[in-house]
Design a protein around this motif. Structure first.
Motif, PDB file in Angstrom:
ATOM      1  N   GLU A 268     -30.468 142.293 -76.274  1.00 32.66           N
ATOM      2  CA  GLU A 268     -29.369 143.268 -76.217  1.00 32.66           C
ATOM      3  C   GLU A 268     -29.899 144.658 -75.885  1.00 32.66           C
ATOM      4  N   ALA A 269     -31.013 145.031 -76.507  1.00 29.42           N
ATOM      5  CA  ALA A 269     -31.589 146.351 -76.254  1.00 29.42           C
ATOM      6  C   ALA A 269     -32.069 146.464 -74.816  1.00 29.42           C
ATOM      7  N   GLY A 270     -32.688 145.407 -74.309  1.00 27.34           N
ATOM      8  CA  GLY A 270     -33.185 145.420 -72.939  1.00 27.34           C
ATOM      9  C   GLY A 270     -32.071 145.502 -71.925  1.00 27.34           C
ATOM     10  N   GLN A 271     -31.008 144.750 -72.135  1.00 29.16           N
ATOM     11  CA  GLN A 271     -29.877 144.772 -71.209  1.00 29.16           C
ATOM     12  C   GLN A 271     -29.186 146.129 -71.225  1.00 29.16           C
ATOM     13  N   LYS A 272     -29.072 146.716 -72.415  1.00 29.45           N
ATOM     14  CA  LYS A 272     -28.441 148.031 -72.537  1.00 29.45           C
ATOM     15  C   LYS A 272     -29.270 149.090 -71.802  1.00 29.45           C
TER      16      LYS A 272
END
Length: 421
Positions: free
Chosen positions: A290-294
């Motif tokens: 989630e952090a990477g996609q954000k």
């Protein structure tokens, strides 16, 4: 053990079950050649050696488990079929820097010897004799399995300087002297690593000025490619790669004639050290979180889709993603490579779309051309009926611009004198 080596329970070298006297050697099946197949240099025959002289014994050591066992080959098979009979790999066939794919290294032993007074002879060994030799080399086998490098999360095997030295000790201890009806075996000795044999990590420690900054965040594939560097001439591995890329000679550092092992281990350990207290993490794994996609969404919103980013923009995207990962105390490795891969995939998708759109345009263009050919004679007929209609009116009727109507009209008028003539 290097920082990136797999932490595993201690391995103990041992002889495989079924290969002990107390097991009655139930796992051993030896088939030596009969006497009539063993002869040497008989000039009266077409073949100067009997096929029994192809007979070999072998010792196999599982580098993963420490298991040691032994056996023989089928003397009836030609030499080209010899390797297929062995449970593992001969080191000369996989290369001195490469661990066997199945983890089993094999030592081949010839029972043929020569004595100046007695000539050539083949000494047949029993399971008991092979067992005694195996017991004697167990300490060497232990040294090999406990000093092998095990790299990465899968614990992939790699030769270390100590394991390489111990393997040569193993070879020496299993090289018998045969002649005059007797066989003797060398006393097993564990020698220290020679001064000319080094870990590749030593080269990195001595020459930090040659190490590219990007190695700290390189992907596994990139590090493996560097470790596998093998030019046609000169040194390979980490030392050879750095000297070649840095326009240096191996002799500049006083390394001439030396050998380096443990290239992958050295590179992975260097990357782990560069991460400091951060956790080295593959970029492709973090980018799907989630952090990477954000973070990637935010970066592409500022710099544009990956497919449209130039190299400098891609570098800015990488820096932004690395900064986001640092917040989680992570050091991404292989990020540049991953972004280039994604950009390439996105661009391929855009090109595929353009290819499909182009094909559709071509299809529609052909339909349009065919329709125009069908329209022209009909239009010419209507055009010849009356000159009272304006070009604009005729154009609306035929789906043409008034300019195109005028061009057709003038072309027809210009052709009339030619037809009358």
């Amino acid at each position: 053990m290097a920082a990136t080596e797999t932490q595993t329970p201690a391995r103990t070298a041992h002889i495989r079950a079924g290969y002990h006297p107390e097991d009655a050697f139930t796992g051993v099946s030896l088939t030596p050649p009969p006497a009539n197949d063993i002869w040497f240099k008989d000039d009266t025959l077409t073949d100067r050696y009997g096929r029994g002289t192809r007979y070999r014994y072998w010792y196999a050591l599982d580098l993963n488990t420490g298991e040691l066992w032994y056996g023989d080959t089928d003397y009836r098979q030609d030499d080209e079929h010899l390797i297929a009979q062995l449970p593992g790999y001969l080191r000369k066939h996989v290369g001195d820097r490469t661990a066997p794919p199945n983890g089993v290294i094999t030592r081949l032993i010839s029972p043929v010897g020569y004595h100046p007074d007695h000539g050539y002879e083949l000494h047949v060994l029993t399971a008991e004799e092979l067992y005694e030799v195996a017991v004697g080399v167990l300490p060497i086998a232990q040294r090999i399995v406990e000093t092998m490098h095990r790299v990465g999360p899968r614990g992939e095997l790699e030769w270390s300087a100590a394991a390489d030295t111990a393997w040569h000790d193993f070879e020496c201890a299993t090289e018998p002297t045969i002649g005059g009806g007797t066989i003797t075996w060398p006393e097993p000795v564990i020698k220290p690593v020679p001064k000319w044999c080094h870990e590749a990590a030593e080269f990195l420690e001595r020459h930090p000025e040659l190490i590219p900054a990007e190695w700290a965040t390189a992907s596994d594939d990139e590090l493996d490619r560097i470790a596998a560097y093998h030019p046609k001439g000169g040194y390979g591995g980490v030392a050879g790669y750095l000297c070649t890329s840095g326009d240096r000679e191996i002799y500049d550092g006083g390394w001439g004639g030396h050998t380096f092992l443990g290239d992958r281990t050295a590179l992975y350990a260097y990357r782990a050290k560069a991460a400091g207290d951060r956790t080295a993490t593959p970029a492709q794994e973090w980018l799907v979180t989630e952090a990477g996609q954000k973070a990637l969404t935010a970066a592409t919103a500022e710099y544009g889709p990956l497919a449209d980013q130039h190299d400098d923009q891609l570098a800015q995207t990488a820096a932004r993603l690395q900064a986001a990962a640092t917040v989680e105390n992570l050091l991404l490795h292989g990020l540049d490579e991953q972004l280039r891969h994604r950009r390439g995939a996105d661009r391929s998708a855009v090109e595929d779309l353009l290819r499909r759109q182009g094909a559709e345009v071509a299809r529609l263009q052909k339909l349009l051309d065919d329709a125009r050919k069908l329209r022209r004679p009909t239009f010419v007929r209507v055009l010849g009926w009356s000159s009272e209609r304006t070009d604009r009116v005729l154009g609306e009727l035929a789906g043409m611009s008034h300019t195109a109507v005028g061009e057709v009209r003038r072309a027809l008028e210009a052709a009339e004198p030619d037809e009358q003539a």
